[in-house]
Design an enzyme around this catalytic site. Structure first.
Site, short mmCIF file in Angstrom:
data_model
loop_
_atom_site.label_atom_id
_atom_site.label_comp_id
_atom_site.label_asym_id
_atom_site.label_seq_id
_atom_site.Cartn_x
_atom_site.Cartn_y
_atom_site.Cartn_z
N ASP A 11 7.74 -24.51 -14.26
CA ASP A 11 7.99 -23.60 -12.93
C ASP A 11 7.99 -22.10 -13.25
OD1 ASP A 11 8.01 -26.11 -11.61
OD2 ASP A 11 10.38 -25.98 -11.00
N ASP A 130 3.98 -34.88 -1.94
CA ASP A 130 5.28 -35.30 -2.00
C ASP A 130 5.55 -36.52 -1.11
OD1 ASP A 130 5.41 -33.57 -4.05
OD2 ASP A 130 6.20 -31.78 -2.22
#
Lengths: 253, 193
Positions: A11, A130
C-alpha cells in the site's frame, strides 16, 4: 509447467509504503523500492502497488515511484488505486508498470474496460473486484469495500471478462484482515466459470491457506500484504511448503 | 559494445532498456537505420498486436532493414512472433525469417498464458549457466509452432516454441527483462555472443 503465483501487495501513500512493515533489512521501512527489491530477491512472482493517495497532484509522486520500481526490479508489477481513465493507464504503463488494476472506475463506467483493453491489450488490464456476501448472495462493493452496489459478483466478473479484462483480482471483504483463509468458494466458482486468471486476495494467515486457495479455490495466484510485511510467512518457506504438497511454484532459492 | 533496441509502436520497450541498465549495459532505443545497422547487437522487443506492428514496420521500411541485419539479433515476445512467417493474429504475414507459423492457443485452458513457466529441451549457448528447467515469465495468447529451429520448448496445453535460432537471429517468447535472474542470464548470454 505453469506455476501458481505468490504476489505481495504494497500500500502506497504519497510515494511511501503505509501499514507497518517489519523488515530489519530495510534501511528505510517506508521506501517501496527497497521493499520491492527484497521481495523480488526472495522469490515473489509479481508485485502489486496499491496507491491510496487521495489528491491528484500527489499522483505525480506515484508516477515517479513507478519509474524507480521499473528500473530497480526484474519481475512484473501492477499498479492500482485511483486509476480511472485511458490517460491514467498510458502514464503508468509509460513509466514502466507492466499492468494496471481498476476497481471503482470500472463499476461506474464499465465501457472503460473495453477502451483500455483495446488501447493497451487485455494482458495489462486487471479488474479488481471487492466482494461481500450478504444473506447468501455475493455483491460487488466499491470504495475500498465500503460502498455496496447492486451488482452480483458472479455476473460482474463475467461482464469484465467479456469486456476484455486480462485477469481478475478478487478480494473478499468478509475475509480480508481475518487471517482465517481466502474465500475459496467464490474464487473457485469464478475460476471455473471464466477463461481468465483469478488472483485470490484477503484472508491469508497461514501457509495452508495458500494451499487451500490454489487447490479448493482453483486460484491462479494469491495476494497478501501484512503476513509478508510482518514476516509471519517468508516467501521461500511458503514456496517450499507448497512445492512439498504438490502445488507447482517457481523456486528461486 | 553498442546495443540498439528497435523503437516501434509496441508497448513495454522501456522495460528492456531498464533490464540492460541493470546489467550495466547502455543501450539506445532507436528507429534510426544507421544506428541499428552499426550496432553490435540488436534487440527487437514488443508487446501488442501483430498486424498494426507489421504495418508500422513496413511503412518505415524497418522490415527490410531487419531482414538484412547480420549482427546477433534478439526478438522478444511479439518480436519473436514477427520474425516468423505468419500469425493467426488478424491473419498477418510477418517477416518470414523463420519458416514457422504462429497460432492461437485453443480455449481448453485459460488464455492468455500468464505467469512463470519452465523451459525444457534447452539446446543453445543462450542457456549457459542456467539450471535445468528454469522459469521465465510469459504473457501471450499466440505461440510459435515447434520447428527444427526451436532451441527450447515450454508446455502449456501442449509443447510450443519457447526460443528459436537461425544464423544471427535468436528469439524468445517469454519476457527475459521480467524473468528475474534467469532472464538476466539469457540476456547476458545473448550479449556475449
Amino acid at each position: 509447467m505453469l506455476t501458481k503465483r505468490i504476489i505481495p501487495c504494497l500500500d502506497i501513500k504519497e510515494g511511501r509504503t503505509v501499514k507497518g512493515v517489519n523488515f530489519v533489512e530495510l534501511k528505510d521501512a517506508g521506501d517501496p523500492v527497497e521493499l520491492a527489491k527484497i521481495y523480488s530477491e526472495e522469490g515473489a512472482d509479481e508485485l502489486v502497488f496499491l496507491d491510496i493517495t487521495a489528491t491528484v497532484d500527489k499522483r505525480k509522486t506515484l508516477v515517479e515511484l513507478v519509474e524507480k520500481v521499473a528500473k530497480a526490479i526484474n519481475i512484473p508489477f501492477t499498479v492500482g488505486g485511483g486509476v480511472s481513465t485511458v490517460e491514467d493507464v498510458k502514464v503508468l504503463l509509460g513509466a514502466g508498470a507492466d499492468k494496471i488494476s481498476i476497481n471503482s472506475a470500472a463499476v461506474k463506467n464499465p465501457g472503460i474496460i473495453d477502451e483500455m483493453a483495446a488501447e493497451f491489450g487485455s494482458q495489462c488490464i486487471i479488474v479488481a473486484i471487492d466482494t461481500k456476501n450478504m444473506d447468501g448472495i455475493d455483491f460487488v462493493h466499491t470504495h475500498g469495500g465500503r460502498k455496496p452496489t447492486i451488482l452480483k459478483t458472479q455476473s460482474w466478473a463475467q461482464e469484465v471478462s467479456d469486456r476484455g479484462a486480462g485477469e481478475i483480482l478478487l478480494t473478499s471483504m468478509d475475509h480480508d484482515g481475518t487471517k482465517n483463509g481466502f474465500a475459496n468458494e467464490i474464487t473457485s466458482e469464478l475460476s471455473s466459470m471464466l477463461p481468465i486468471p483469478i488472483i485470490a486476495s484477503g484472508g491469508a494467515g497461514k501457509m495452508i491457506h495458500f494451499w487451500d486457495t490454489f487447490t479448493a479455490g482453483k486460484a491462479d495466484a494469491a495476494l497478501a500484504a501484512s503476513i509478508f510485511h510482518f514476516k509471519e510467512i517468508g516467501i521461500p518457506e511458503l514456496k517450499e511448503y507448497l512445492d512439498g504438497r504438490g502445488v507447482s511454484v517457481r523456486r528461486t532459492l | 559494445m553498442k546495443v540498439a533496441i528497435i523503437k516501434y509502436n509496441a508497448g513495454n520497450v522501456r522495460s528492456v532498456l531498464y533490464a540492460l541498465e541493470r546489467l550495466g549495459v547502455e543501450a539506445v532505443l532507436t528507429d534510426d537505420f544507421e544506428t541499428i545497422q552499426k550496432a553490435d547487437k540488436v534487440i527487437f522487443p514488443g508487446q501488442g498486436e501483430a498486424s498494426s506492428a507489421m504495418k508500422y514496420l513496413k511503412q518505415r521500411n524497418l522490415d527490410q532493414l531487419i531482414k538484412d541485419l547480420k549482427q546477433p539479433f534478439f526478438g522478444v515476445c511479439l518480436g519473436q512472433q514477427l520474425l516468423c512467417e505468419h500469425t493467426e493474429e488478424n491473419d498477418t504475414e510477418c517477416l518470414g525469417i523463420f519458416p514457422i507459423k504462429v497460432k492461437k492457443f485453443p480455449a481448453f485452458e485459460k488464455v492468455p498464458h500468464v505467469g512463470w513457466n519452465s523451459l525444457e529441451n534447452m539446446d543453445s549457448p543462450l542457456f549457459k549457466g542456467l539450471d535445468e528447467e528454469p522459469y521465465t515469465y510469459y504473457v501471450h495468447s499466440y505461440y510459435a509452432e515447434l520447428s527444427p529451429y526451436t532451441i527450447a520448448t515450454t508446455h502449456y496445453m501442449h509443447d510450443f516454441t519457447a526460443l528459436i535460432h537461425k544464423e544471427n537471429f535468436y528469439a524468445i517468447q517469454a519476457h527475459p527483462e521480467k524473468s528475474g535472474k534467469v532472464g538476466e542470464t539469457i540476456l547476458k548470454n545473448f550479449l556475449a555472443l
